[in-house]
Scaffold this motif. Structure first.
Motif, PDB file in Angstrom:
ATOM      1  N   PRO A 107      -5.889  21.778  -2.509  1.00 59.32           N
ATOM      2  CA  PRO A 107      -6.891  21.145  -1.542  1.00 59.32           C
ATOM      3  C   PRO A 107      -6.822  21.758  -0.321  1.00 59.32           C
ATOM      4  N   ALA A 108      -8.046  21.511   0.527  1.00 53.30           N
ATOM      5  CA  ALA A 108      -8.049  22.135   1.758  1.00 53.30           C
ATOM      6  C   ALA A 108      -7.125  21.712   2.960  1.00 53.30           C
ATOM      7  N   SER A 109      -6.488  20.562   2.611  1.00 52.72           N
ATOM      8  CA  SER A 109      -5.498  19.908   3.466  1.00 52.72           C
ATOM      9  C   SER A 109      -3.978  20.330   2.823  1.00 52.72           C
ATOM     10  N   LEU A 110      -4.047  21.428   2.117  1.00 56.11           N
ATOM     11  CA  LEU A 110      -2.476  21.619   1.537  1.00 56.11           C
ATOM     12  C   LEU A 110      -1.367  21.819   2.511  1.00 56.11           C
TER      13      LEU A 110
ATOM     14  N   THR B  78       0.828  -1.187  -0.054  1.00 57.08           N
ATOM     15  CA  THR B  78       0.028   0.034  -0.071  1.00 57.08           C
ATOM     16  C   THR B  78       0.835   1.285  -0.046  1.00 57.08           C
ATOM     17  N   PRO B  79       0.932   2.010  -1.117  1.00 55.49           N
ATOM     18  CA  PRO B  79       1.642   3.285  -1.083  1.00 55.49           C
ATOM     19  C   PRO B  79       0.980   4.231  -0.201  1.00 55.49           C
ATOM     20  N   ARG B  80       1.780   5.136   0.257  1.00 57.74           N
ATOM     21  CA  ARG B  80       1.401   6.061   1.204  1.00 57.74           C
ATOM     22  C   ARG B  80       2.020   7.356   1.095  1.00 57.74           C
ATOM     23  N   GLY B  81       1.343   8.673   0.840  1.00 56.81           N
ATOM     24  CA  GLY B  81       1.984   9.821   1.160  1.00 56.81           C
ATOM     25  C   GLY B  81       1.769  10.414   2.309  1.00 56.81           C
ATOM     26  N   ALA B  82       1.169  11.340   2.501  1.00 60.22           N
ATOM     27  CA  ALA B  82       0.893  11.961   3.796  1.00 60.22           C
ATOM     28  C   ALA B  82      -0.182  11.311   4.703  1.00 60.22           C
ATOM     29  N   GLY B  83      -0.856  10.442   4.035  1.00 60.81           N
ATOM     30  CA  GLY B  83      -2.000   9.900   4.942  1.00 60.81           C
ATOM     31  C   GLY B  83      -3.082  10.868   5.216  1.00 60.81           C
ATOM     32  N   THR B  84      -3.378  11.883   4.266  1.00 55.89           N
ATOM     33  CA  THR B  84      -4.627  12.702   4.503  1.00 55.89           C
ATOM     34  C   THR B  84      -5.841  12.333   3.731  1.00 55.89           C
ATOM     35  N   GLY B  85      -5.714  11.371   3.054  1.00 53.54           N
ATOM     36  CA  GLY B  85      -6.820  10.593   2.189  1.00 53.54           C
ATOM     37  C   GLY B  85      -8.010  10.505   3.128  1.00 53.54           C
ATOM     38  N   VAL B  86      -9.214  10.451   2.349  1.00 46.62           N
ATOM     39  CA  VAL B  86     -10.571  10.460   3.167  1.00 46.62           C
ATOM     40  C   VAL B  86     -11.565   9.346   2.596  1.00 46.62           C
TER      41      VAL B  86
ATOM     42  N   GLY C 132       0.420  12.399  -3.394  1.00 51.62           N
ATOM     43  CA  GLY C 132      -0.885  11.902  -3.061  1.00 51.62           C
ATOM     44  C   GLY C 132      -1.856  12.839  -3.801  1.00 51.62           C
ATOM     45  N   ASN C 133      -1.638  13.915  -4.256  1.00 51.22           N
ATOM     46  CA  ASN C 133      -2.745  14.707  -5.075  1.00 51.22           C
ATOM     47  C   ASN C 133      -2.872  14.388  -6.483  1.00 51.22           C
ATOM     48  N   VAL C 134      -1.693  13.780  -7.008  1.00 57.22           N
ATOM     49  CA  VAL C 134      -1.648  13.201  -8.205  1.00 57.22           C
ATOM     50  C   VAL C 134      -2.445  11.849  -8.308  1.00 57.22           C
TER      51      VAL C 134
ATOM     52  N   CYS D 126      -0.724  17.460   3.002  1.00 56.11           N
ATOM     53  CA  CYS D 126      -0.896  16.670   1.649  1.00 56.11           C
ATOM     54  C   CYS D 126       0.180  16.744   0.862  1.00 56.11           C
ATOM     55  N   SER D 127       0.610  15.609   0.267  1.00 52.81           N
ATOM     56  CA  SER D 127       1.641  15.657  -0.419  1.00 52.81           C
ATOM     57  C   SER D 127       1.259  15.578  -1.916  1.00 52.81           C
ATOM     58  N   ILE D 128       2.315  16.126  -2.951  1.00 50.88           N
ATOM     59  CA  ILE D 128       1.855  16.338  -4.276  1.00 50.88           C
ATOM     60  C   ILE D 128       1.582  15.016  -5.187  1.00 50.88           C
TER      61      ILE D 128
ATOM     62  N   ALA E 159      -6.612  15.168  -6.962  1.00 48.13           N
ATOM     63  CA  ALA E 159      -7.083  16.038  -5.933  1.00 48.13           C
ATOM     64  C   ALA E 159      -7.475  17.406  -6.659  1.00 48.13           C
ATOM     65  N   GLY E 160      -8.508  17.916  -6.018  1.00 48.54           N
ATOM     66  CA  GLY E 160      -9.090  19.287  -6.627  1.00 48.54           C
ATOM     67  C   GLY E 160      -8.782  20.401  -5.457  1.00 48.54           C
ATOM     68  N   GLY E 161      -9.547  21.135  -5.408  1.00 49.33           N
ATOM     69  CA  GLY E 161      -9.519  22.312  -4.487  1.00 49.33           C
ATOM     70  C   GLY E 161     -10.364  23.485  -4.746  1.00 49.33           C
TER      71      GLY E 161
ATOM     72  N   VAL F  50       4.268   3.241  -8.473  1.00 46.39           N
ATOM     73  CA  VAL F  50       4.396   4.150  -7.343  1.00 46.39           C
ATOM     74  C   VAL F  50       5.234   5.645  -7.927  1.00 46.39           C
ATOM     75  N   ILE F  51       4.651   6.618  -7.905  1.00 51.38           N
ATOM     76  CA  ILE F  51       5.132   7.512  -8.355  1.00 51.38           C
ATOM     77  C   ILE F  51       6.154   8.341  -7.689  1.00 51.38           C
ATOM     78  N   THR F  52       7.460   8.545  -8.113  1.00 55.06           N
ATOM     79  CA  THR F  52       8.680   8.830  -7.420  1.00 55.06           C
ATOM     80  C   THR F  52       9.340  10.202  -7.791  1.00 55.06           C
TER      81      THR F  52
HETATM   82  C1  LIG Z   1      -9.006  18.452   6.371  1.00 57.12           C
HETATM   83  C2  LIG Z   1      -8.973  17.498   4.982  1.00 57.12           C
HETATM   84  C3  LIG Z   1      -9.301  18.416   3.865  1.00 57.12           C
HETATM   85  C4  LIG Z   1      -9.306  18.111   2.680  1.00 57.12           C
HETATM   86  N1  LIG Z   1      -9.637  18.627   1.551  1.00 57.12           N
HETATM   87  C5  LIG Z   1      -9.318  18.201   0.357  1.00 57.12           C
HETATM   88  C6  LIG Z   1      -9.772  19.249  -0.936  1.00 57.12           C
HETATM   89  O1  LIG Z   1      -9.892  20.218  -0.855  1.00 57.12           O
HETATM   90  N2  LIG Z   1      -9.711  18.810  -1.969  1.00 57.12           N
HETATM   91  C7  LIG Z   1      -9.152  17.351  -2.252  1.00 57.12           C
HETATM   92  O2  LIG Z   1      -9.007  16.950  -3.395  1.00 57.12           O
HETATM   93  N3  LIG Z   1      -8.809  16.541  -1.141  1.00 57.12           N
HETATM   94  C8  LIG Z   1      -8.885  17.077  -0.081  1.00 57.12           C
HETATM   95  N4  LIG Z   1      -8.842  16.165   1.134  1.00 57.12           N
HETATM   96  C9  LIG Z   1      -8.215  14.757   0.924  1.00 57.12           C
HETATM   97  C10 LIG Z   1      -6.791  14.503   0.917  1.00 57.12           C
HETATM   98  O3  LIG Z   1      -6.070  15.517   1.369  1.00 57.12           O
HETATM   99  C11 LIG Z   1      -6.364  14.509  -0.761  1.00 57.12           C
HETATM  100  O4  LIG Z   1      -6.923  13.272  -1.121  1.00 57.12           O
HETATM  101  C12 LIG Z   1      -4.827  14.282  -0.821  1.00 57.12           C
HETATM  102  O5  LIG Z   1      -4.575  14.509  -2.211  1.00 57.12           O
HETATM  103  C13 LIG Z   1      -4.077  13.036  -0.224  1.00 57.12           C
HETATM  104  O6  LIG Z   1      -2.764  13.226  -0.492  1.00 57.12           O
HETATM  105  P1  LIG Z   1      -1.840  12.504   0.656  1.00 57.12           P
HETATM  106  O7  LIG Z   1      -0.385  12.716   0.340  1.00 57.12           O
HETATM  107  O8  LIG Z   1      -2.168  12.392   1.866  1.00 57.12           O
HETATM  108  O9  LIG Z   1      -2.179  10.841   0.137  1.00 57.12           O
HETATM  109  P2  LIG Z   1      -2.576   9.705   0.986  1.00 57.12           P
HETATM  110  O10 LIG Z   1      -3.596   9.669   1.891  1.00 57.12           O
HETATM  111  O11 LIG Z   1      -1.215   9.105   1.705  1.00 57.12           O
HETATM  112  O12 LIG Z   1      -2.624   8.615  -0.248  1.00 57.12           O
HETATM  113  C14 LIG Z   1      -3.737   8.690  -1.027  1.00 57.12           C
HETATM  114  C15 LIG Z   1      -3.962   7.726  -2.055  1.00 57.12           C
HETATM  115  O13 LIG Z   1      -2.922   8.203  -3.289  1.00 57.12           O
HETATM  116  C16 LIG Z   1      -1.797   6.933  -3.290  1.00 57.12           C
HETATM  117  N5  LIG Z   1      -0.781   7.480  -3.317  1.00 57.12           N
HETATM  118  C17 LIG Z   1       0.077   8.379  -2.350  1.00 57.12           C
HETATM  119  N6  LIG Z   1       1.333   8.781  -2.652  1.00 57.12           N
HETATM  120  C18 LIG Z   1       1.436   8.109  -3.812  1.00 57.12           C
HETATM  121  C19 LIG Z   1       2.655   7.876  -4.756  1.00 57.12           C
HETATM  122  N7  LIG Z   1       3.586   8.719  -4.599  1.00 57.12           N
HETATM  123  N8  LIG Z   1       2.560   7.104  -5.795  1.00 57.12           N
HETATM  124  C20 LIG Z   1       1.608   6.235  -5.913  1.00 57.12           C
HETATM  125  N9  LIG Z   1       0.362   6.486  -5.430  1.00 57.12           N
HETATM  126  C21 LIG Z   1       0.469   7.275  -4.334  1.00 57.12           C
HETATM  127  C22 LIG Z   1      -2.159   6.123  -1.958  1.00 57.12           C
HETATM  128  O14 LIG Z   1      -1.717   4.713  -2.073  1.00 57.12           O
HETATM  129  C23 LIG Z   1      -3.596   6.248  -1.610  1.00 57.12           C
HETATM  130  O15 LIG Z   1      -4.325   5.391  -2.603  1.00 57.12           O
HETATM  131  C24 LIG Z   1      -8.932  16.731   2.462  1.00 57.12           C
HETATM  132  C25 LIG Z   1      -8.390  15.890   3.419  1.00 57.12           C
HETATM  133  C26 LIG Z   1      -8.517  16.374   4.852  1.00 57.12           C
HETATM  134  C27 LIG Z   1      -8.083  15.565   6.020  1.00 57.12           C
END
Ligand SMILES: Cc1cc2nc3c(=O)[nH]c(=O)nc-3n(C[C@H](O)[C@H](O)[C@H](O)COP(=O)(O)OP(=O)(O)OC[C@H]3O[C@@H](n4cnc5c(N)ncnc54)[C@H](O)[C@@H]3O)c2cc1C
Length: 460
Positions: free
Chosen positions: A133-136, A68-76, A143-145, A139-141, A149-151, A205-207
Motif C-alpha cells: 500500500p502507498a502508506s507502507l 474500536t480496534p486501531r492499528g496505525a490509524g492510516t485508514g481512509v 490494519g492491512n489484513v 500502516c500496520s500489517i 489492503a492492496g497496493g 482483534v487480530i493479535t
Molecule cells: C497516503 C495514504 C496512502 C494509502 N495507500 C493505500 C494503498 O495503496 N492501498 C491500500 O489498500 N490502502 C491504502 N491506504 C489506506 C490505509 O493505509 C490502509 O487501509 C491500511 O491497511 C490501514 O492500516 P492501519 O494499520 O493504519 O489501520 P487503521 O487505520 O488503524 O485501522 C483500519 C481498520 O482495521 C481495523 N484494525 C486495525 N488493526 C486491527 C487488528 N489488529 N485487529 C482487528 N482489526 C484491526 C480497525 O478497526 C479499522 O477498522 C492509504 C492511506 C494513506 C493515508
C-alpha cells in the motif's frame, strides 16, 4: 456509571499505564486519515499482549462498552474512528517481528508491525513480502489484513489476503483463538482467516499474523510513459495486457493528478504537461529477462505514448514513484476536504468508467483527480470540495457516492477495491448486496460478537 466501572476494572486488570481516560487521550485516537471525519472515545486501552487484549475485551463485553480496534490509524474510510464512544483499543505496543522462518518462507508478526519495516527486514535476507500500500511506511500489517489492503503490485503478486496463512485473534468475548498456521495448504474446516480479511475490526482483534514470503526478485525496472490523453493511456494498458507480459505494477495518473503533484511536491516530475501517465514496473531475476519484458512492453504501448523514460537505478526509481505515492498528499494540499473513492471494475472497463465518472463529477460542478491501479482495475476518484460550504458539501457527498457507485455497478464493478467500507460507505452496502446477502453478513457478525460491541457503526 457503566463507563466508570469499566474504566476501573480495566485499570485494575491492565495497570494504569495501559488505560487512559477521556480527558487525557491525544486527539489523534479519535481520527484516522479519512478526510473531514472524527469521533469521540471515553477511554483508550493500549494492551501489551494477546492476553491483555483478551482481558480488555472481556471487561468491555461485560459492561457493553463499544470497542474500536486501531492499528496505525492510516485508514481512509473511518474504520478506526470511534463513532459510538466507548473505548479505542490501540494495538501499537504489539509491534514485534516474532520470527522470519527462512526455511519455510514465513514471517510471524504482531499486528502493529509496519508493512515497510517487514519488507525491509525480509529483503535483507533475500526474501520478499510483496503487498505495498502507498502508506507502507506508516500502516500496520494487522490494519492491512483488517482492511484487505492492496497496493501497486497486485497485478503480479496479489494483495495482503494472498499472503495470510494464519493468525491468532481474540473474540469480543475475550477468547484467544488460532486459525491456519505455518503451512501453505489448508483444507481443514472453514477458512476463518479468510473471514477476518476485510472485517475491519468488526469480528475480532487480530493479535498475531503468519504471512507467506517469496524469494525476492533481484532485478527491477520502471518505465514512465507520457500520453496525450487518458484514452491513449487506457488503450496502452489493453495492449500491455495482450502482450502477455505480466508487469509488477501498472499505475495510471490523469492530467490533474500529474499537475497537482508537480505543483505541490518539488520533486521535478517528468512529463508534467502529460494528458495522462502510466508507470509500469517489471521485475525478475535476470537482466536479459527484463530486457525482453521491457522491449515487449514498449512495443505494445507503441505510438499510443508520446514519450517514455526508463528508471534503472534506485534514485531514478524513487523519483518516479514518489510522484505516484505523492498524489494523495498533493490533493490534501490542493483542497484539504475531498471525497476519496476507490471503486474497482474489470480492467477493460477502466476507460469508459473513468470517462463517465469524470463527466458525472464535472456535471456536479466539481474538480476531480482520477488515478490508480490500471493493472487491476482499482480506480481512485478524488472529488475536491474547493469553495463549497460545509452544508453544501454534506448535501452533495451522498449524491456523489451513489452516482459513482452506480457507474461502477453498471460496469460490473463494486464499491471498494482496497480501502474498505468503514463508517463512510456503510450506508451504501445495500446498493452492492441483496437483503439476503446482508442478512448473512449480519449473522456472521452476531456469531462472532453477540453483544455487538466490536467496532459498531462500521461495514454493516
Ligand atoms: C497516503 C495514504 C496512502 C494509502 N495507500 C493505500 C494503498 O495503496 N492501498 C491500500 O489498500 N490502502 C491504502 N491506504 C489506506 C490505509 O493505509 C490502509 O487501509 C491500511 O491497511 C490501514 O492500516 P492501519 O494499520 O493504519 O489501520 P487503521 O487505520 O488503524 O485501522 C483500519 C481498520 O482495521 C481495523 N484494525 C486495525 N488493526 C486491527 C487488528 N489488529 N485487529 C482487528 N482489526 C484491526 C480497525 O478497526 C479499522 O477498522 C492509504 C492511506 C494513506 C493515508
Amino acid at each position: 456509571m457503566k463507563k466508570d466501572q469499566a474504566l476501573e476494572a480495566l485499570t485494575q486488570s491492565l495497570g494504569s499505564d495501559s488505560v487512559v481516560s477521556a480527558d487525557n487521550i491525544p486527539s489523534q485516537y479519535n481520527t484516522d486519515r479519512t478526510s473531514n471525519r472524527s469521533g469521540y472515545c471515553d477511554m483508550l486501552i493500549i494492551p501489551s499482549s494477546a492476553e491483555e487484549v483478551a482481558k480488555a475485551l472481556s471487561i468491555c463485553n461485560r459492561f457493553l462498552i463499544p470497542v474500536t480496534p486501531r492499528g496505525a490509524g492510516t485508514g481512509v474510510t473511518g474504520g478506526a474512528i470511534p463513532v459510538c464512544g466507548g473505548a479505542v483499543l490501540s494495538l501499537e505496543k504489539l509491534n514485534r517481528i516474532i520470527e522470519i522462518d527462512e526455511e519455510n518462507l514465513i514471517a510471524t508478526v504482531e499486528p502493529c508491525v509496519t508493512t515497510g519495516a517487514l519488507q525491509k527486514l525480509v529483503l535483507a535476507k533475500g526474501l520478499f513480502y510483496p503487498p505495498d500500500p502507498a502508506s507502507l511506511e506508516e500502516c500496520s500489517i494487522g490494519g492491512n489484513v483488517a482492511e484487505s489492503a492492496g497496493g501497486m503490485r497486485a497485478v503480479k503478486y496479489g494483495t495482503t489476503k494472498d499472503y495470510l496463512l494464519g493468525c491468532e485473534f481474540v473474540t469480543p468475548e475475550g477468547k484467544i483463538m488460532q486459525t491456519g498456521g505455518k503451512f501453505v495448504k489448508n483444507a481443514t474446516g472453514y477458512n476463518m482467516a479468510g473471514i477476518l480479511v476485510g472485517s475491519e475490526g468488526t469480528l475480532a482483534v487480530i493479535t498475531k499474523l503468519i504471512m507467506r514470503l517469496i524469494p525476492a526478485p533481484t532485478e527491477m525496472r520502471d518505465i514512465l510513459f507520457s500520453f496525450p490523453d487518458l484514452e491513449s493511456a487506457a488503450k496502452a494498458v489493453h495492449c500491455i495486457t495482450r502482450s502477455r507480459v505480466v508487469p509488477t505494477a501498472i499505475e495510471f495518473m490523469e492530467a490533474d493528478a500529474v499537475r497537482f503533484v508537480a505543483k505541490h511536491h518539488q520533486i521535478g516530475i517528468p512529463f508534467p504537461d502529460a494528458g495522462a501517465q502510466l508507470l509500469v514496473q517489471i521485475d525478475g531475476t535476470a537482466s536479459a529477462e527484463l530486457d525482453s519484458q521491457e522491449k515487449a512492453i514498449i512495443q505494445a504501448v507503441g505510438s499510443n505514448a508520446t514519450d517514455h523514460i526508463i528508471a534503472i537505478n534506485d534514485d531514478d526509481r524513487t523519483r518516479l514513484w514518489s510522484a505516484r505515492r505523492g498524489i494523495r498528499t498533493a490533493i490534501e494540499k490542493e483542497s484539504p476536504v475531498f471525497l476519496a473513492e476507490d471503486c474497482v471494475v474489470p480492467r477493460a472497463a477502466i476507460p469508459l468508467f473513468v470517462t463517465e465518472v469524470k463527466g458525472f463529477l464535472t456535471s456536479q460542478g466539481l474538480r476531480s483527480v482520477i488515478f490508480g491501479h490500471a493493472g487491476d482495475g482499482n480506480v481512485h476518484i478524488d472529488a475536491l470540495r474547493d469553495a463549497l460550504s460545509d452544508e453544501e458539501w454534506d448535501q452533495i457527498v451522498p449524491v456523489l457516492r451513489k452516482g459513482i457507485y452506480q457507474i461502477a455497478f453498471r460496469h460490473e464493478g463494486t464499491i471498494s477495491g482496497e480501502h474498505g467500507i468503514g463508517c463512510v460507505r456503510r450506508d451504501y452496502m445495500d446498493l452492492a448486496f441483496s437483503s439476503d446477502e446482508l442478512d448473512l453478513m449480519r449473522r456472521i457478525k452476531t456469531a462472532f460478537d453477540p453483544n455487538g460491541i466490536l467496532n459498531p457503526g462500521k461495514v454493516i
